[in-house]
Every structure is written in C-alpha cells, then in structure tokens.
Design a protein around this motif. Structure first.
Motif, PDB file in Angstrom:
ATOM      1  N   THR A 181      -7.067  19.915  47.792  1.00 56.56           N
ATOM      2  CA  THR A 181      -6.457  21.079  47.549  1.00 56.56           C
ATOM      3  C   THR A 181      -5.334  21.603  48.543  1.00 56.56           C
ATOM      4  N   ILE A 182      -4.361  22.067  47.893  1.00 55.03           N
ATOM      5  CA  ILE A 182      -3.077  22.466  48.528  1.00 55.03           C
ATOM      6  C   ILE A 182      -3.393  23.247  49.333  1.00 55.03           C
ATOM      7  N   VAL A 183      -2.970  23.308  50.594  1.00 55.70           N
ATOM      8  CA  VAL A 183      -3.365  24.310  51.876  1.00 55.70           C
ATOM      9  C   VAL A 183      -2.904  25.680  51.579  1.00 55.70           C
ATOM     10  N   LEU A 184      -2.144  25.748  50.714  1.00 55.53           N
ATOM     11  CA  LEU A 184      -1.596  27.367  50.175  1.00 55.53           C
ATOM     12  C   LEU A 184      -2.688  28.181  49.506  1.00 55.53           C
ATOM     13  N   ASN A 185      -3.681  27.401  49.233  1.00 63.37           N
ATOM     14  CA  ASN A 185      -4.915  28.178  48.645  1.00 63.37           C
ATOM     15  C   ASN A 185      -5.786  28.618  49.944  1.00 63.37           C
ATOM     16  N   TYR A 186      -5.632  28.401  51.232  1.00 69.55           N
ATOM     17  CA  TYR A 186      -6.134  28.767  52.334  1.00 69.55           C
ATOM     18  C   TYR A 186      -5.496  29.722  53.123  1.00 69.55           C
ATOM     19  N   HIS A 187      -3.877  29.359  53.330  1.00 63.96           N
ATOM     20  CA  HIS A 187      -3.095  30.337  54.035  1.00 63.96           C
ATOM     21  C   HIS A 187      -1.874  30.281  53.541  1.00 63.96           C
ATOM     22  N   THR A 191       1.166  24.324  56.389  1.00 65.69           N
ATOM     23  CA  THR A 191       0.836  23.419  57.238  1.00 65.69           C
ATOM     24  C   THR A 191      -0.772  23.029  57.499  1.00 65.69           C
ATOM     25  N   VAL A 192      -1.131  22.236  57.923  1.00 63.01           N
ATOM     26  CA  VAL A 192      -2.577  21.778  57.805  1.00 63.01           C
ATOM     27  C   VAL A 192      -3.402  22.937  58.233  1.00 63.01           C
ATOM     28  N   PHE A 193      -4.530  23.052  57.389  1.00 65.84           N
ATOM     29  CA  PHE A 193      -5.226  24.292  57.438  1.00 65.84           C
ATOM     30  C   PHE A 193      -6.679  23.702  58.417  1.00 65.84           C
ATOM     31  N   SER A 194      -7.252  24.515  59.093  1.00 61.03           N
ATOM     32  CA  SER A 194      -8.617  24.321  59.707  1.00 61.03           C
ATOM     33  C   SER A 194      -9.444  25.484  59.806  1.00 61.03           C
ATOM     34  N   ASP A 195     -10.673  25.444  59.546  1.00 59.12           N
ATOM     35  CA  ASP A 195     -11.536  26.524  59.524  1.00 59.12           C
ATOM     36  C   ASP A 195     -11.581  27.462  60.598  1.00 59.12           C
ATOM     37  N   THR A 196     -11.284  26.853  61.726  1.00 60.10           N
ATOM     38  CA  THR A 196     -11.397  27.393  63.148  1.00 60.10           C
ATOM     39  C   THR A 196      -9.601  27.803  63.658  1.00 60.10           C
ATOM     40  N   ASN A 197      -8.853  27.526  62.793  1.00 61.42           N
ATOM     41  CA  ASN A 197      -7.301  27.524  63.322  1.00 61.42           C
ATOM     42  C   ASN A 197      -7.270  26.448  64.377  1.00 61.42           C
ATOM     43  N   ASP A 198      -8.182  25.688  64.835  1.00 66.34           N
ATOM     44  CA  ASP A 198      -7.742  24.730  66.015  1.00 66.34           C
ATOM     45  C   ASP A 198      -8.413  23.458  65.479  1.00 66.34           C
ATOM     46  N   LEU A 199      -7.475  22.612  65.508  1.00 68.55           N
ATOM     47  CA  LEU A 199      -7.927  21.112  65.101  1.00 68.55           C
ATOM     48  C   LEU A 199      -8.809  20.516  65.811  1.00 68.55           C
ATOM     49  N   LYS A 200      -8.835  21.010  67.225  1.00 66.01           N
ATOM     50  CA  LYS A 200      -9.686  20.376  67.999  1.00 66.01           C
ATOM     51  C   LYS A 200     -11.212  20.750  68.097  1.00 66.01           C
ATOM     52  N   THR A 201     -11.413  21.985  67.244  1.00 66.56           N
ATOM     53  CA  THR A 201     -12.929  22.652  67.118  1.00 66.56           C
ATOM     54  C   THR A 201     -13.162  22.642  65.709  1.00 66.56           C
ATOM     55  N   ALA A 202     -12.635  22.338  64.862  1.00 66.15           N
ATOM     56  CA  ALA A 202     -12.588  22.370  63.240  1.00 66.15           C
ATOM     57  C   ALA A 202     -13.823  21.685  62.802  1.00 66.15           C
ATOM     58  N   TYR A 204     -13.930  21.834  59.311  1.00 65.53           N
ATOM     59  CA  TYR A 204     -13.077  21.251  58.044  1.00 65.53           C
ATOM     60  C   TYR A 204     -11.598  21.279  58.262  1.00 65.53           C
ATOM     61  N   ILE A 205     -10.901  20.192  57.715  1.00 56.84           N
ATOM     62  CA  ILE A 205      -9.521  20.089  58.120  1.00 56.84           C
ATOM     63  C   ILE A 205      -8.889  19.646  56.808  1.00 56.84           C
ATOM     64  N   ASP A 206      -8.012  20.510  56.227  1.00 62.85           N
ATOM     65  CA  ASP A 206      -7.426  20.276  54.776  1.00 62.85           C
ATOM     66  C   ASP A 206      -5.906  19.638  55.067  1.00 62.85           C
ATOM     67  N   ILE A 207      -5.437  18.450  54.633  1.00 62.29           N
ATOM     68  CA  ILE A 207      -4.349  17.954  55.168  1.00 62.29           C
ATOM     69  C   ILE A 207      -3.102  17.828  54.010  1.00 62.29           C
ATOM     70  N   ASP A 208      -3.751  18.420  52.707  1.00 60.29           N
ATOM     71  CA  ASP A 208      -2.857  18.366  51.625  1.00 60.29           C
ATOM     72  C   ASP A 208      -1.600  19.314  51.656  1.00 60.29           C
ATOM     73  N   CYS A 209      -0.569  19.081  52.165  1.00 58.67           N
ATOM     74  CA  CYS A 209       0.408  19.971  52.324  1.00 58.67           C
ATOM     75  C   CYS A 209       1.505  20.223  51.060  1.00 58.67           C
ATOM     76  N   GLY A 210       0.998  19.646  50.041  1.00 60.36           N
ATOM     77  CA  GLY A 210       1.984  20.311  48.676  1.00 60.36           C
ATOM     78  C   GLY A 210       2.872  19.180  48.274  1.00 60.36           C
ATOM     79  N   CYS A 211       2.864  17.644  48.498  1.00 59.40           N
ATOM     80  CA  CYS A 211       3.631  16.878  47.720  1.00 59.40           C
ATOM     81  C   CYS A 211       3.424  16.806  46.340  1.00 59.40           C
ATOM     82  N   ALA A 212       2.353  17.431  45.757  1.00 57.02           N
ATOM     83  CA  ALA A 212       2.277  17.597  44.398  1.00 57.02           C
ATOM     84  C   ALA A 212       3.128  18.464  43.588  1.00 57.02           C
TER      85      ALA A 212
END
Length: 233
Positions: A181-187, A191-202, A204-212
């Motif tokens: 799921t391209i991160v634009l669906n979330y924000h 840039t990489v999305f995380s449910d807590t806005n902090d990769l160290k406490t996330a 769930y992390i989505d790393i699909d930044c749109g190469c498609a």
C-alpha cells in the motif's frame, strides 16, 4: 553487519542498484525485499534475476510475483497469449512478460523454480532485542513458524493481496513491516509511515514509497532495522 528492508521496487533498476551501492551485502549486510520487484517499471525481470542470485538478498513473495508464479505454474513455465494473463497485464505485467519471453530457457527454468520456493513472510526477525514481522501486506492466518511458505498459509493469494489496517489490530510484542500500500494512502508525503509517527515505537510500518507510480516523486525507501533509520533512493 546490518539488516535492511525495502519493498515494491517495481522495475526501477537505478533505484535498486543505488540502494545496493549504499549497503554492503558482499561483506555481511542483509537486504530483505518485501515483494514486488517486478512489473510497471521497465527492469523488473532484471531485478528479479539479480535479487534471486544474491546470497545476502532475500525476496519475499509479493502479489506481483504471485501473479507471475500462478501463470507459470498453470502453463508449465510458459506465458500464453490469452485472457488467462489479463489480471497480470492490468496490474502492469507487460514489461515482465516481454522480458521473460526473451530470456533463455535456463533463466526461465531458474525463475520458475525460484518463485515456487519463495517465502511469504519472516515472522520473527530479531534485531537489537526488537522483534519484527516482515511480509508484503499484512499477517494472515498461517502456521506458527519463523518462515512462512505457501503450504503454511490458509489462503496464500489473500495473504499477498489483503491490505493492512493502519489502526490495527497489531501483533503482541512484534512490529509489522510491510509494503503493498503506497504510503500516500496514510499521509500526504512519500515518506515511510508508522502508526505512532515514531519508527522506534511503531506497531506497524509501511515502507512502500511509490515506485509503482514511476514518476519524479517516486521513492524507494530502505529501512535499517539496526538503527531504525531510513534512506530514500
């Protein structure tokens, strides 16, 4: 030695090789690709061949590899010119199909065998005492194993197509990292999305930044699990 994760390269070889130039797979670093190296962009077949042959690069089954595998399995290693490949074509498969058909029989056989044995998830990667569940989309119903293959999953097709709900439910004591799921669906930015806005406490992390999308804004994100830092290509 460090562990890196990326996803959804979709045929953009310049970004793929730029990423490889930044990490050191030849001397112990590990790259885990969460599926979808093929289709849409022009060089998916080349990336697929390269990734499968590298000792320290591990490719998980994405929905695009699944479409390719399904067609090749049904047609005994050949890609027919008929409606059976329509879904794959509608999802950007034309470039991969053309490259496969031009490949040698040896390379075609290698691809068929490799796709058949691809893992679908690494369910418990531990880095610095933090546990990660790595998959293309979302954890599905499967056996309790550290590496999941098609035979371990109740519905393999759904496993590679179903999208993660960014509000959960999540896994206890594990961080889910996925693409699909391209991160634009979330924000609003690539840039990489995380449910807590902090990769160290996330959770769930989505790393699909749109190469498609294959345009000037497309990004390939690479997350280092040792530092939880991201670099974009």
């Amino acid at each position: 030695m460090a562990t890196y994760v990326c996803s959804d390269i979709h045929g953009l070889s310049q970004k793929y090789y730029s990423l490889l130039d930044k990490i050191d797979c030849e001397h112990g670093d590990t790259l885990i690709i969460l599926g979808d190296v093929i289709d849409r962009g022009p060089d998916g077949f080349e990336i697929l061949m390269d990734a499968l042959k590298r000792e320290n690069v591990h490719l998980l089954m994405g929905n695009h590899e699944y479409m390719m595998w399904e067609v090749l399995e049904i047609n005994k290693g050949e890609i027919p010119n008929d409606i059976s490949v329509l879904n794959w074509l509608l999802n950007g498969g034309a470039t991969t199909i053309a490259a496969y058909n031009k490949a040698s029989l040896e390379d075609q056989f290698f691809i068929c065998q490799s796709l058949r044995s691809l893992p679908y998830a690494f369910t418990d990667i531990v880095v610095n005492d933090r546990h990660f569940y790595l998959c293309h989309t979302a954890p599905g119903k499967a056996k309790d194993k550290k590496v999941l293959y098609w035979k371990d999953i109740k519905d393999p097709m759904n496993f590679v197509w179903e999208r993660m709900n960014p509000q959960g439910p999540f896994l206890e004591n594990k961080t889910i990292i996925a693409g699909h799921t391209i991160v634009l669906n979330y924000h609003s930015n690539l840039t990489v999305f995380s449910d807590t806005n902090d990769l160290k406490t996330a959770h769930y992390i989505d790393i699909d930044c749109g190469c498609a999308m294959n345009d000037e804004s497309s990004k390939l994100a690479c997350l280092c699990l040792d530092t939880m830092e991201v670099e974009y290509f």
